[in-house]
Design a protein around this motif. Structure first.
Motif, PDB file in Angstrom:
ATOM      1  N   LEU A 224      59.681  59.046  42.123  1.00 15.62           N
ATOM      2  CA  LEU A 224      58.101  57.995  42.191  1.00 15.62           C
ATOM      3  C   LEU A 224      58.511  56.834  41.084  1.00 15.62           C
ATOM      4  CD1 LEU A 224      55.859  60.976  43.033  1.00 15.62           C
ATOM      5  CD2 LEU A 224      55.904  58.954  44.420  1.00 15.62           C
ATOM      6  N   GLY A 225      58.874  58.266  40.122  1.00 18.06           N
ATOM      7  CA  GLY A 225      59.331  57.161  38.631  1.00 18.06           C
ATOM      8  C   GLY A 225      59.615  56.149  39.046  1.00 18.06           C
ATOM      9  N   CYS A 226      60.446  55.957  39.575  1.00 21.73           N
ATOM     10  CA  CYS A 226      62.374  54.855  40.611  1.00 21.73           C
ATOM     11  C   CYS A 226      60.875  53.939  41.067  1.00 21.73           C
ATOM     12  CB  CYS A 226      63.010  55.379  40.383  1.00 21.73           C
ATOM     13  SG  CYS A 226      64.471  56.039  39.004  1.00 21.73           S
ATOM     14  N   SER A 227      60.275  54.101  42.019  1.00 23.51           N
ATOM     15  CA  SER A 227      60.026  54.015  43.130  1.00 23.51           C
ATOM     16  C   SER A 227      58.577  52.938  43.348  1.00 23.51           C
ATOM     17  CB  SER A 227      59.164  54.953  43.886  1.00 23.51           C
ATOM     18  OG  SER A 227      60.207  55.565  45.063  1.00 23.51           O
ATOM     19  N   CYS A 228      57.939  53.212  42.314  1.00 20.08           N
ATOM     20  CA  CYS A 228      56.820  51.954  41.654  1.00 20.08           C
ATOM     21  C   CYS A 228      57.274  50.809  40.903  1.00 20.08           C
ATOM     22  CB  CYS A 228      55.683  53.239  40.709  1.00 20.08           C
ATOM     23  SG  CYS A 228      55.303  54.632  42.372  1.00 20.08           S
ATOM     24  N   PRO A 229      57.813  50.920  39.930  1.00 17.55           N
ATOM     25  CA  PRO A 229      59.110  49.923  39.821  1.00 17.55           C
ATOM     26  C   PRO A 229      59.021  49.132  40.654  1.00 17.55           C
ATOM     27  CG  PRO A 229      59.504  51.578  38.626  1.00 17.55           C
ATOM     28  CD  PRO A 229      58.869  52.211  38.977  1.00 17.55           C
ATOM     29  N   VAL A 230      60.179  49.282  41.253  1.00 15.99           N
ATOM     30  CA  VAL A 230      60.954  49.298  42.148  1.00 15.99           C
ATOM     31  C   VAL A 230      60.267  48.441  43.520  1.00 15.99           C
ATOM     32  CG1 VAL A 230      63.057  49.372  44.632  1.00 15.99           C
ATOM     33  CG2 VAL A 230      63.141  50.632  42.067  1.00 15.99           C
ATOM     34  N   LEU A 231      59.363  49.390  43.874  1.00 16.13           N
ATOM     35  CA  LEU A 231      58.468  48.332  44.681  1.00 16.13           C
ATOM     36  C   LEU A 231      57.410  47.203  44.555  1.00 16.13           C
ATOM     37  CD1 LEU A 231      57.021  49.157  47.445  1.00 16.13           C
ATOM     38  CD2 LEU A 231      54.921  49.725  46.547  1.00 16.13           C
ATOM     39  N   ILE A 232      57.694  46.925  43.376  1.00 15.22           N
ATOM     40  CA  ILE A 232      56.573  46.051  42.152  1.00 15.22           C
ATOM     41  C   ILE A 232      57.719  45.135  42.443  1.00 15.22           C
ATOM     42  CG2 ILE A 232      56.291  45.037  40.616  1.00 15.22           C
ATOM     43  CD1 ILE A 232      53.930  47.224  42.640  1.00 15.22           C
ATOM     44  N   ALA A 233      59.170  45.406  41.857  1.00 14.43           N
ATOM     45  CA  ALA A 233      60.043  44.024  41.670  1.00 14.43           C
ATOM     46  C   ALA A 233      60.379  43.651  42.889  1.00 14.43           C
ATOM     47  CB  ALA A 233      61.242  44.913  40.977  1.00 14.43           C
ATOM     48  N   ALA A 234      60.457  44.772  44.362  1.00 11.79           N
ATOM     49  CA  ALA A 234      60.618  43.515  44.882  1.00 11.79           C
ATOM     50  C   ALA A 234      59.749  42.840  46.326  1.00 11.79           C
ATOM     51  CB  ALA A 234      60.690  45.004  46.223  1.00 11.79           C
ATOM     52  N   GLN A 235      58.490  43.260  45.379  1.00 11.71           N
ATOM     53  CA  GLN A 235      57.218  43.004  45.915  1.00 11.71           C
ATOM     54  C   GLN A 235      57.293  41.388  45.470  1.00 11.71           C
ATOM     55  OE1 GLN A 235      55.612  43.017  49.037  1.00 11.71           O
ATOM     56  NE2 GLN A 235      54.996  45.417  49.391  1.00 11.71           N
ATOM     57  N   THR A 236      57.511  41.625  44.198  1.00 15.24           N
ATOM     58  CA  THR A 236      56.909  40.791  43.257  1.00 15.24           C
ATOM     59  C   THR A 236      58.698  38.945  43.560  1.00 15.24           C
ATOM     60  OG1 THR A 236      56.776  41.652  41.250  1.00 15.24           O
ATOM     61  CG2 THR A 236      57.271  39.035  41.090  1.00 15.24           C
ATOM     62  N   ALA A 237      59.744  39.376  43.605  1.00 10.53           N
ATOM     63  CA  ALA A 237      60.979  39.329  44.102  1.00 10.53           C
ATOM     64  C   ALA A 237      60.692  38.255  45.841  1.00 10.53           C
ATOM     65  CB  ALA A 237      62.059  39.711  44.168  1.00 10.53           C
ATOM     66  N   ILE A 238      60.227  38.950  46.765  1.00 10.08           N
ATOM     67  CA  ILE A 238      59.628  38.360  47.776  1.00 10.08           C
ATOM     68  C   ILE A 238      59.333  36.561  47.725  1.00 10.08           C
ATOM     69  CG2 ILE A 238      58.286  38.310  49.486  1.00 10.08           C
ATOM     70  CD1 ILE A 238      58.596  41.428  50.154  1.00 10.08           C
ATOM     71  N   PHE A 239      58.663  36.592  46.545  1.00  9.53           N
ATOM     72  CA  PHE A 239      57.586  35.437  46.564  1.00  9.53           C
ATOM     73  C   PHE A 239      59.163  34.109  46.079  1.00  9.53           C
ATOM     74  CE2 PHE A 239      54.329  38.161  45.479  1.00  9.53           C
ATOM     75  CZ  PHE A 239      53.170  37.023  46.053  1.00  9.53           C
ATOM     76  N   PHE A 240      59.835  34.295  45.339  1.00 12.62           N
ATOM     77  CA  PHE A 240      60.574  33.657  44.832  1.00 12.62           C
ATOM     78  C   PHE A 240      62.304  33.393  45.785  1.00 12.62           C
ATOM     79  CE2 PHE A 240      58.627  35.663  41.361  1.00 12.62           C
ATOM     80  CZ  PHE A 240      57.812  34.315  40.945  1.00 12.62           C
ATOM     81  N   VAL A 241      62.747  34.016  45.903  1.00 14.48           N
ATOM     82  CA  VAL A 241      63.482  34.375  46.991  1.00 14.48           C
ATOM     83  C   VAL A 241      63.680  32.815  48.598  1.00 14.48           C
ATOM     84  CG1 VAL A 241      64.858  36.354  45.872  1.00 14.48           C
ATOM     85  CG2 VAL A 241      62.784  36.301  48.155  1.00 14.48           C
ATOM     86  N   PRO A 242      65.075  32.756  48.803  1.00 13.53           N
ATOM     87  CA  PRO A 242      65.142  32.138  50.582  1.00 13.53           C
ATOM     88  C   PRO A 242      64.248  33.110  51.446  1.00 13.53           C
ATOM     89  CG  PRO A 242      66.762  31.712  48.679  1.00 13.53           C
ATOM     90  CD  PRO A 242      66.217  33.070  48.431  1.00 13.53           C
ATOM     91  N   GLU A 243      63.874  32.397  52.456  1.00 18.80           N
ATOM     92  CA  GLU A 243      63.248  33.249  53.560  1.00 18.80           C
ATOM     93  C   GLU A 243      63.940  33.777  53.807  1.00 18.80           C
ATOM     94  OE1 GLU A 243      60.370  33.841  55.459  1.00 18.80           O
ATOM     95  OE2 GLU A 243      60.623  31.958  54.747  1.00 18.80           O
ATOM     96  N   PRO A 244      65.399  33.903  54.087  1.00 19.37           N
ATOM     97  CA  PRO A 244      66.500  35.448  54.956  1.00 19.37           C
ATOM     98  C   PRO A 244      66.898  36.983  53.721  1.00 19.37           C
ATOM     99  CG  PRO A 244      67.609  33.544  54.834  1.00 19.37           C
ATOM    100  CD  PRO A 244      66.613  32.589  53.583  1.00 19.37           C
ATOM    101  N   ILE A 245      66.730  36.207  52.872  1.00 21.83           N
ATOM    102  CA  ILE A 245      66.037  36.959  52.187  1.00 21.83           C
ATOM    103  C   ILE A 245      65.005  37.913  52.022  1.00 21.83           C
ATOM    104  CG2 ILE A 245      66.538  38.090  48.843  1.00 21.83           C
ATOM    105  CD1 ILE A 245      69.061  36.039  49.152  1.00 21.83           C
ATOM    106  N   LYS A 246      63.935  36.838  51.761  1.00 22.48           N
ATOM    107  CA  LYS A 246      62.473  37.451  51.766  1.00 22.48           C
ATOM    108  C   LYS A 246      61.980  38.618  53.078  1.00 22.48           C
ATOM    109  CE  LYS A 246      59.740  33.897  50.933  1.00 22.48           C
ATOM    110  NZ  LYS A 246      59.557  32.681  51.027  1.00 22.48           N
ATOM    111  N   HIS A 247      62.756  38.001  53.884  1.00 20.83           N
ATOM    112  CA  HIS A 247      62.748  39.291  55.353  1.00 20.83           C
ATOM    113  C   HIS A 247      63.411  40.389  55.145  1.00 20.83           C
ATOM    114  CE1 HIS A 247      62.001  40.536  59.430  1.00 20.83           C
ATOM    115  NE2 HIS A 247      63.358  40.532  59.716  1.00 20.83           N
ATOM    116  N   LEU A 248      64.332  41.175  54.472  1.00 21.71           N
ATOM    117  CA  LEU A 248      65.313  41.621  54.130  1.00 21.71           C
ATOM    118  C   LEU A 248      64.293  42.690  52.899  1.00 21.71           C
ATOM    119  CD1 LEU A 248      68.830  40.471  53.742  1.00 21.71           C
ATOM    120  CD2 LEU A 248      67.442  41.675  55.408  1.00 21.71           C
TER     121      LEU A 248
END
Length: 258
Positions: free
Chosen positions: A153-177
């Motif tokens: 759980l301690g790893c899942s929470c920051p990974v989830l936040i980081a991935a959700q944040t990255a969606i705002f900045f990456v290209p469309e194909p990577i955003k979908h993944l």
């Protein structure tokens, strides 16, 4: 009626049964503070669900920046947090409060980025953060999770936040993944917590763990719900609906047979 409204109707019916079951506990002479607070929490979310059901039928697909049902959700989170708070030994809860505050603040930042509704999201985050901090403190106090699950759980929470944040900045194909990865992470953790809660409810010797595990499953399904859309939102709504009777059964497990 939209699919979302249909599942909201199912949740409303389920809440009616849970509210009736809670009142039966109180009527049978069970006067524990946590059960009284839980009854008020269910009443609040029931009214919230009824309001949203009527609104969705009358104005389908229309977004309201600030709706009355959200006040019911805030009250529900505060009451659920207060119900858990009654079981806490306050000798050492600071680390859990800090972790809950940081994770909640990150969620609020994402909500604001998605919706732009500052006041609504901050107030929701404050209420949810109180619930989450009480829950984490109780989980730690009751030693519900083994060390490997705490690390997961301690790893899942920051990974989830980081991935959700990255969606705002990456290209469309990577955003979908990344979006699919976030859904996989959200529903995987939800499945793990739901399975643990089911096992705890079935085991007659785990009454002290049933409450934090059932409430933990509900908390994560709400995190999943707030981060989902479309069919994933409906799936998260269904899982959160399933958690209400589980929380009631967990509370009932710790009281004399009625």
């Amino acid at each position: 009626m939209t699919m979302e409204a249909f599942f909201n109707l199912i949740q409303t019916v389920m809440l009616l049964f849970v509210f009736h079951g809670t009142l039966r506990l109180l009527g049978a002479g069970i006067r524990e503070v946590r059960i009284v607070l839980f009854a008020f929490a269910i009443a609040c979310v029931l009214l919230s669900s009824l309001y949203w059901l009527a609104y969705d039928i009358l104005r389908p697909g229309t977004r309201m920046p600030f709706a009355a049902n959200e006040i019911g959700e805030w009250a529900m989170f505060l009451l659920l947090g207060a119900a858990l708070h009654t079981q806490l030994d306050h000798s050492s809860v600071k680390p859990e409060i800090i972790c809950a505050a940081l994770f909640t603040a990150a969620n609020v930042a994402l909500w604001i980025a998605w919706s732009g509704e500052w006041v609504d999201d901050i107030l929701t985050g404050a209420a949810f953060g109180y619930f989450l901090s009480s829950l984490l403190a109780l989980i730690r106090q009751a030693e519900v999770f083994p060390a490997w699950e705490w690390r997961l759980l301690g790893c899942s929470c920051p990974v989830l936040i980081a991935a959700q944040t990255a969606i705002f900045f990456v290209p469309e194909p990577i955003k979908h993944l990344l979006d699919l990865f976030c859904y996989f992470l959200l529903f995987s953790v939800a499945a793990l917590l739901l399975i643990r809660a089911f096992q705890s409810l079935r085991n007659s010797g785990q009454s002290s763990q049933a409450v934090p595990e059932a409430f933990a499953a509900y908390a994560w399904t709400m995190i999943t719900l707030y981060m989902s859309s479309g069919g994933f939102y409906v799936a998260a709504l269904s899982l959160s609906t399933l958690c209400f009777p589980m929380m009631l059964l967990a509370l009932k497990k710790g009281v004399p047979a009625v």
